[in-house]
Design an enzyme around this catalytic site. Sequence first.
Site, short mmCIF file in Angstrom:
data_model
loop_
_atom_site.label_atom_id
_atom_site.label_comp_id
_atom_site.label_asym_id
_atom_site.label_seq_id
_atom_site.Cartn_x
_atom_site.Cartn_y
_atom_site.Cartn_z
N ALA A 117 5.53 4.22 2.49
CA ALA A 117 6.20 5.39 3.09
C ALA A 117 6.54 5.13 4.55
O ALA A 117 7.65 5.41 5.02
CB ALA A 117 5.33 6.63 2.95
N GLY A 152 0.82 -1.20 0.00
CA GLY A 152 0.00 0.00 0.00
C GLY A 152 0.86 1.25 0.00
O GLY A 152 2.03 1.24 0.40
N CYS A 153 0.29 2.35 -0.45
CA CYS A 153 1.05 3.60 -0.58
C CYS A 153 1.50 4.12 0.78
O CYS A 153 2.69 4.39 0.99
CB CYS A 153 0.22 4.64 -1.33
SG CYS A 153 -1.46 4.84 -0.72
N TYR A 154 0.57 4.25 1.70
CA TYR A 154 0.94 4.70 3.04
C TYR A 154 1.93 3.73 3.69
O TYR A 154 2.89 4.12 4.34
CB TYR A 154 -0.29 4.78 3.95
CG TYR A 154 -1.14 6.00 3.82
CD1 TYR A 154 -0.64 7.26 4.15
CD2 TYR A 154 -2.47 5.91 3.41
CE1 TYR A 154 -1.45 8.39 4.05
CE2 TYR A 154 -3.27 7.04 3.32
CZ TYR A 154 -2.76 8.28 3.64
OH TYR A 154 -3.56 9.39 3.57
#
Lengths: 344, 344, 344, 344
Positions: free
Chosen positions: D152, D147-149
């Site tokens: 990061a 996932g993107c979050y």
Amino acid sequence: MKVSIIGTTGYGGVELLRILNQHPVFQIHSIHSTRGEIPIWEEYPHLYGILNERIQVIDFDQIGEESDLVFLATPSGVSRKLVKELANKDVKIIDLSGDHRLQNSLDYSQWYKLEPAEDVVVDQAVYGLSEWNEHDIESASLIANPGCYATAALLGLGPVAKEELIEPDTIIIDGKSGTSGAGKSLTKGSLYAEVNENFKIYKVNEHQHTPEIEQQLRSWNKHTKPITFSTHLLPITRGIMTTIYARLKTNWSTEQLLELYRETYNKHPFIRIRPLGNFPAVKEVAGSNYCDIGLHVDERTGRVTIVSVIDNLMKGAAGQAVQNANILYGLDQTSGLDFMPLYP
Amino acid sequence: MKVSIIGTTGYGGVELLRILNQHPVFQIHSIHSTRGEIPIWEEYPHLYGILNERIQVIDFDQIGEESDLVFLATPSGVSRKLVKELANKDVKIIDLSGDHRLQNSLDYSQWYKLEPAEDVVVDQAVYGLSEWNEHDIESASLIANPGCYATAALLGLGPVAKEELIEPDTIIIDGKSGTSGAGKSLTKGSLYAEVNENFKIYKVNEHQHTPEIEQQLRSWNKHTKPITFSTHLLPITRGIMTTIYARLKTNWSTEQLLELYRETYNKHPFIRIRPLGNFPAVKEVAGSNYCDIGLHVDERTGRVTIVSVIDNLMKGAAGQAVQNANILYGLDQTSGLDFMPLYP
Amino acid sequence: MKVSIIGTTGYGGVELLRILNQHPVFQIHSIHSTRGEIPIWEEYPHLYGILNERIQVIDFDQIGEESDLVFLATPSGVSRKLVKELANKDVKIIDLSGDHRLQNSLDYSQWYKLEPAEDVVVDQAVYGLSEWNEHDIESASLIANPGCYATAALLGLGPVAKEELIEPDTIIIDGKSGTSGAGKSLTKGSLYAEVNENFKIYKVNEHQHTPEIEQQLRSWNKHTKPITFSTHLLPITRGIMTTIYARLKTNWSTEQLLELYRETYNKHPFIRIRPLGNFPAVKEVAGSNYCDIGLHVDERTGRVTIVSVIDNLMKGAAGQAVQNANILYGLDQTSGLDFMPLYP
Amino acid sequence: MKVSIIGTTGYGGVELLRILNQHPVFQIHSIHSTRGEIPIWEEYPHLYGILNERIQVIDFDQIGEESDLVFLATPSGVSRKLVKELANKDVKIIDLSGDHRLQNSLDYSQWYKLEPAEDVVVDQAVYGLSEWNEHDIESASLIANPGCYATAALLGLGPVAKEELIEPDTIIIDGKSGTSGAGKSLTKGSLYAEVNENFKIYKVNEHQHTPEIEQQLRSWNKHTKPITFSTHLLPITRGIMTTIYARLKTNWSTEQLLELYRETYNKHPFIRIRPLGNFPAVKEVAGSNYCDIGLHVDERTGRVTIVSVIDNLMKGAAGQAVQNANILYGLDQTSGLDFMPLYP
């Protein structure tokens, strides 16, 4: 004075709430929408604790009995039907849609691609361009509130058009609008990721405000020719600018034209004519009912460039609607409309 | 092939870095600025770990000896002086400023309010509108890279202007640009809180790209008359749209004009003529060297509306500069410029 | 009641004008700035025709004689000097800067990197967190208006901090602010092209509102430990959100905490506690003096997440300043502050 | 090497097109969507003249026979079904959705509120956090792209989590994302007028990336406790920042931690550890596959603040997916991914 709003959950409707909630004379009596019977703050959390109204279904009889004035903040094609239902009720109506603006129903069919309202209804509608039609508005029972682009363009063109200072076949209006003008309908083109950092032209030579502008221009000058009118989508929420070009018939200087504009709009509190060399930006009227106008004559070309800006939700919709309501009831035009622009 | 960049820390300069860092033939040999001798990433942290170059002071002798090509990404008024210093060096120069575009030095003085370059220097400069001046660019030693607005307007007008299809005194160009065009200079008008949610017109009838556009139009059609050209500031970072209006001399249909445009730009990889009914938006060319064009003839008015969009830092500045460098050295025009638009 | 504003041309100053121009009791008597003696509309064209005041040089004697109340919308480091000049005049002062907030001058020196105001002046200053310090504000002669971040954070933390429901060494405040908070100073970091489409953290563990927040927390709970406080720059003009994390000492449910918040702020018209499951967004208070708060207890972690939002120019600056002026003069707290949020 | 993309018309899918169109090894063989069999440029005009592919209906047999690799840019809940259909085909699969990331199907049911994929399928899926799972990715047949979050947050936490330098029950992740992360689905919350000039928190303590982050943290440190994870919507199109807070077990200086990060990511070309005092902003990685990390230890609190930024469509989705494809086929990790950030 009790007012009802139909179509409360659109951006025009909620702007009416912002104005009317603090209006000294009009009182929000009922709000209506097809969104469902929920408290308005569930749709608009910024109203939490301020406005505790519940959205109601539309009961024409009740509205007719209890309210003095109805604002229709409904889309073109819908308002027409609501006006018919309210026809024999004892209420005045201000319609923010385009349904009752065009005297020629063929124009409506052609530009809106919708079935027009009946001629008999349109005939009694008064075009609510407040600064230019005050007399008729005072005694209207149905006011067709002008379109947002049309308002900016016509207020900018009014003085030179009426005085017949421009060659009638040279008018070009390059319009730019913030996205709230497109309303809350869920379309790909209104998504943040599509509008942000973008700038688009749309409805090239097909925008439905074209005949509305031409109709009013003709009322000022019967020699009016078809105009060129373009509309662009700005990546901002509120604001319209129309940049207007036309060739002058005779040599007027910028200062002379400015003086004409100042005189024309002298008694009109919402029109601000900018001084020589100064041009308005859209944010300088945000949240207010002002229309600011600047202009410049280019001696190289003999053309005048006129710039007018409004907040499309205020002077372009809800603000002008309340201004018209003020006129209708003999109030000061600025009643409940003394919002200063929100800057920055 | 070694290249130097002077004026690296402006937005045009840093865009040159983005392109040249991955160019197959040109190699960044030295970068210069008056910002101080710091690593470029201190000014532009996005380059950290990618480009470790240090900014150098400007040493004309060294540049002349070591580099083949110099890009001047310096402001108008500055480039003129740098070109003089580099005059007797063995380097080719591409100047992104306006200093060498106008053949008539009086035009420069009047519109730029600056002292013009010497006629003898301007005379040897070639106007770098890549698609229309390829032949002269091939053998140039000094290329005057076109202005951003001028590029969009001229690519949009070229086919109808050259074929003399439009009445020469009816051209109106309504331009809109993102703020990166204003560069990094610290002015109130470039502050976020002033630009955001705003839209302004500026330099009304006074923009310095006016004579540049007229000069090129005259080269296509000697009957060219003064144009009306307006510029507006968009609340976006990158992108220019020019909406162009002109009256057609004879009845051409939209499809016929589109066909003319397709033929004219047939061999030009960066020009995309949109199909009938389709108009470009600025974000659809962001980060790329494309110029996209759409148009429509309005039979009601006899006018054509032409819409052209570019990324002002690419086709409007650094991208076209590298395209010109490619032409100059006989490379494929797209070398190092095959960026797809970044969307959304 | 006559008021003067010093520092009128900053964003805090011009927001004071927006409020005070329509205030029922306070009257703008004179506006001052170092910007030069020009009409205010030349600096802020949105005021054209609304506010015709000229900016004046600062004449302390005149201000002292003619005005009852002075707002200092000047930067930290400047207000201190102005307060000294006004010390023996018969005026009350509301200082929007950070110069008189910190009781410990060492804190000021360390976090502001500036010379502190004299202890004797700071000692008589009252910290103007309206909802929590009403009693002292009523009788103050010098009010230190709270910082924007501090206001959002403290209103969000107040009830749980005062009731000692959270472990004092677990407070983390993640703050995000619009760019108007940085004011109108011309820095690279405030340019549109740098802020737009961007999001930055700044002053990591170094923001000068840290000691201000800790000082107030200590007044509620002497066991307060150093907090972690981060600040980020949002690509918007107005608005602050603080997302606050802390571990609860004992098991309170979300609903129980919400009930505590509702009770605490029951009499405070500008605090809106959102219902269970509802969280405020910054635009929902834009242009208004509201502080909206939502919260949620996570049973998995035993932590509470508190979200508070304000308009940094209103409740975070000018709005709270006028609220404090209202308290000072025994007016209703909402006098002149009944702005509804501007949405959308 | 032939690749197919299913779900091409979402923002993740179109970003795959941008990358793969210029990839030296992978060749776009077919693109699929339920949007209808139209040329892709009709949905995305920025591709006009660049990519002439037609969208095709999904024919699993054909894909299985003709393609080597399939990217699923489809929503969670959909990918699961597609993987089943492709199970017995001779293709490798990279799934950008959340369907195959969570080893515990109960976590999936609870956080996604959807029916989970079968355990037998999930068991063979490899979690594609490129920098930390390279070995397993090399031999995978089904890659669950992170996932993107989560990307990061995990890249930011990795070194301190794996070295067990932080107290496991003190991790707080405050995430902020641009709106392209929400995709192109038509919801009120994604409208321009709702997102613009706004900033919202959403899914408070309920975001579905929570268990994904915790699962990876547990693989580094089995003492991991539940984390606090918040997500906010930024008014930008691209970009994620996670601001991460945790208490250090022992006294490490900022410089020592930075050294650990530099060593850990030494061989990883897409991770850039910023120098002391420097923190990344989201625009500094826009359009690129970089993850930039900065950090600071606050001696007052004993906590470290870690800041990591990515472009959510690149390193947070399509970029990492291609990076994983590169690893899978033994290519250089940066193949086709050498985009410099687009700045400004």
